[in-house]
Design a protein around this motif. Structure first.
Motif, PDB file in Angstrom:
ATOM      1  N   UNK A 168     -23.195 -21.100  -9.982  1.00 51.51           N
ATOM      2  CA  UNK A 168     -24.275 -21.458 -10.984  1.00 51.51           C
ATOM      3  C   UNK A 168     -24.007 -22.678 -11.810  1.00 51.51           C
ATOM      4  N   UNK A 169     -22.892 -23.008 -12.018  1.00 49.15           N
ATOM      5  CA  UNK A 169     -22.783 -24.296 -12.638  1.00 49.15           C
ATOM      6  C   UNK A 169     -21.093 -24.876 -12.326  1.00 49.15           C
ATOM      7  N   UNK A 170     -21.478 -26.188 -12.615  1.00 52.46           N
ATOM      8  CA  UNK A 170     -20.046 -27.104 -12.337  1.00 52.46           C
ATOM      9  C   UNK A 170     -20.162 -28.019 -13.160  1.00 52.46           C
ATOM     10  N   UNK A 171     -19.092 -28.157 -14.171  1.00 53.15           N
ATOM     11  CA  UNK A 171     -18.925 -29.035 -15.064  1.00 53.15           C
ATOM     12  C   UNK A 171     -17.705 -29.973 -14.851  1.00 53.15           C
ATOM     13  N   UNK A 172     -17.775 -31.242 -14.850  1.00 57.60           N
ATOM     14  CA  UNK A 172     -16.673 -32.199 -14.714  1.00 57.60           C
ATOM     15  C   UNK A 172     -16.061 -32.184 -16.141  1.00 57.60           C
ATOM     16  N   UNK A 173     -14.808 -31.991 -16.250  1.00 56.28           N
ATOM     17  CA  UNK A 173     -14.208 -32.197 -17.611  1.00 56.28           C
ATOM     18  C   UNK A 173     -13.469 -33.537 -17.910  1.00 56.28           C
ATOM     19  N   UNK A 174     -12.770 -33.794 -16.921  1.00 49.48           N
ATOM     20  CA  UNK A 174     -12.490 -35.206 -16.970  1.00 49.48           C
ATOM     21  C   UNK A 174     -11.914 -35.750 -15.786  1.00 49.48           C
ATOM     22  N   UNK A 175     -11.774 -36.987 -15.440  1.00 52.57           N
ATOM     23  CA  UNK A 175     -11.001 -37.667 -14.171  1.00 52.57           C
ATOM     24  C   UNK A 175      -9.757 -38.531 -14.581  1.00 52.57           C
ATOM     25  N   UNK A 176      -8.837 -38.310 -13.697  1.00 52.52           N
ATOM     26  CA  UNK A 176      -7.459 -39.185 -13.928  1.00 52.52           C
ATOM     27  C   UNK A 176      -7.263 -39.898 -12.409  1.00 52.52           C
ATOM     28  N   UNK A 177      -7.688 -40.748 -12.169  1.00 52.62           N
ATOM     29  CA  UNK A 177      -7.490 -41.375 -11.096  1.00 52.62           C
ATOM     30  C   UNK A 177      -8.227 -40.789  -9.887  1.00 52.62           C
ATOM     31  N   UNK A 178      -7.247 -40.205  -9.021  1.00 52.22           N
ATOM     32  CA  UNK A 178      -7.687 -39.282  -7.872  1.00 52.22           C
ATOM     33  C   UNK A 178      -8.119 -37.896  -8.223  1.00 52.22           C
ATOM     34  N   UNK A 179      -7.597 -37.608  -9.370  1.00 54.09           N
ATOM     35  CA  UNK A 179      -7.745 -36.239  -9.798  1.00 54.09           C
ATOM     36  C   UNK A 179      -8.931 -35.924 -11.011  1.00 54.09           C
ATOM     37  N   UNK A 180      -9.692 -34.673 -10.377  1.00 56.52           N
ATOM     38  CA  UNK A 180     -10.701 -34.371 -10.920  1.00 56.52           C
ATOM     39  C   UNK A 180     -10.492 -32.727 -11.890  1.00 56.52           C
ATOM     40  N   UNK A 181     -10.697 -32.731 -13.028  1.00 54.40           N
ATOM     41  CA  UNK A 181     -10.627 -31.469 -13.724  1.00 54.40           C
ATOM     42  C   UNK A 181     -12.116 -31.039 -13.920  1.00 54.40           C
ATOM     43  N   UNK A 182     -12.534 -29.703 -13.483  1.00 52.09           N
ATOM     44  CA  UNK A 182     -13.707 -29.142 -13.477  1.00 52.09           C
ATOM     45  C   UNK A 182     -13.502 -27.740 -13.939  1.00 52.09           C
ATOM     46  N   UNK A 183     -14.734 -27.243 -14.383  1.00 52.61           N
ATOM     47  CA  UNK A 183     -15.193 -25.742 -14.659  1.00 52.61           C
ATOM     48  C   UNK A 183     -15.959 -25.325 -13.867  1.00 52.61           C
ATOM     49  N   UNK A 184     -15.882 -24.152 -12.951  1.00 48.26           N
ATOM     50  CA  UNK A 184     -16.861 -23.584 -12.156  1.00 48.26           C
ATOM     51  C   UNK A 184     -17.165 -22.164 -12.888  1.00 48.26           C
ATOM     52  N   UNK A 185     -18.514 -21.807 -12.588  1.00 48.86           N
ATOM     53  CA  UNK A 185     -19.149 -20.548 -13.166  1.00 48.86           C
ATOM     54  C   UNK A 185     -19.740 -19.946 -11.818  1.00 48.86           C
ATOM     55  N   UNK A 186     -19.626 -18.953 -11.553  1.00 49.60           N
ATOM     56  CA  UNK A 186     -20.096 -18.303 -10.355  1.00 49.60           C
ATOM     57  C   UNK A 186     -21.293 -17.356 -10.529  1.00 49.60           C
ATOM     58  N   UNK A 187     -21.852 -16.730  -9.480  1.00 49.61           N
ATOM     59  CA  UNK A 187     -23.067 -15.940  -9.642  1.00 49.61           C
ATOM     60  C   UNK A 187     -22.478 -14.831 -10.455  1.00 49.61           C
ATOM     61  N   UNK A 188     -21.461 -14.125 -10.578  1.00 54.71           N
ATOM     62  CA  UNK A 188     -21.002 -12.946 -11.648  1.00 54.71           C
ATOM     63  C   UNK A 188     -20.702 -13.570 -12.923  1.00 54.71           C
ATOM     64  N   UNK A 189     -21.280 -14.819 -13.218  1.00 57.30           N
ATOM     65  CA  UNK A 189     -20.947 -15.390 -14.578  1.00 57.30           C
ATOM     66  C   UNK A 189     -19.386 -15.410 -14.937  1.00 57.30           C
TER      67      UNK A 189
END
Length: 200
Positions: free
Chosen positions: A35-56
């Protein structure tokens, strides 16, 4: 430990498949499960992110990019009900401007849920198949429309080489052994260990 491996053939060049499939912030457009994908930060090759699925349900993961052939991810927080959950995506160019995309997932549940792992594996394998097919269809539809913004390259901030080299600071023989191990992993195609080596 449980392992799930599944491949799909995509009717698009490998660099296009890599760029589109690793645009994490666009995953809700590509994969109905999210349902949602949020990029938290980028560190060179590395991406931190938060996912929210259909079950919330939400969780934070990180992902390492090695375009155009490998990406490697781990679930970070909350880690439960897993003790670990790792995912490697490997991309292989095929004749005729096609590509093979392989997802290799390995996970282990916390001890009091360990007996449920076969059932979890079955459900996760079904989700993997559905998500891979949805992503394939999305990529193929975009590949027929090269003016689409989804063709934009995946951002990798900073200098890729320095981001990798500066992540380790051993000295003397230890540095030599570390570099020899990395070189061997690259040569033999040990994708999961290569990703872990580069992160450390």
């Amino acid at each position: 430990m449980q392992v799930i491996t599944r491949s799909v053939i995509v009717d698009a060049p490998v660099d296009v498949v890599y760029e589109i499939s690793n645009q994490v912030d666009r995953w809700p457009e590509m994969i109905p499960e999210y349902l949602k994908a949020e990029i938290l930060r980028r560190e060179g090759r590395k991406i931190w992110f938060r996912l929210t699925n259909a079950d919330n349900m939400s969780w934070v993961s990180w992902r390492m990019l090695y375009p155009p052939l490998i990406s490697y991810a781990e679930r970070h927080e909350p880690l439960a009900p897993f003790t670990f959950n790792h995912l490697t995506w490997v991309y292989q160019p095929l004749p005729g401007n096609r590509s093979q995309m392989t997802w290799d997932m390995c996970f282990e549940l916390v001890e009091d849920k360990r007996a449920e792992e076969p059932q979890w594996r079955q459900r996760m394998a079904e989700h993997t198949a559905a998500n891979q097919e949805a992503l394939r269809e999305y990529i193929e539809s975009v590949a027929r429309k090269p003016e689409s913004p989804a063709w934009q390259p995946v951002p990798v901030t900073g200098d890729a080489a320095s981001a990798t080299d500066n992540s380790v600071s051993p000295a003397g023989d230890s540095a030599s052994r570390t570099e020899n191990r990395r070189t061997e992993n690259r040569r033999t195609g040990n994708t999961k260990q290569r990703a872990r080596d580069e992160y450390r």
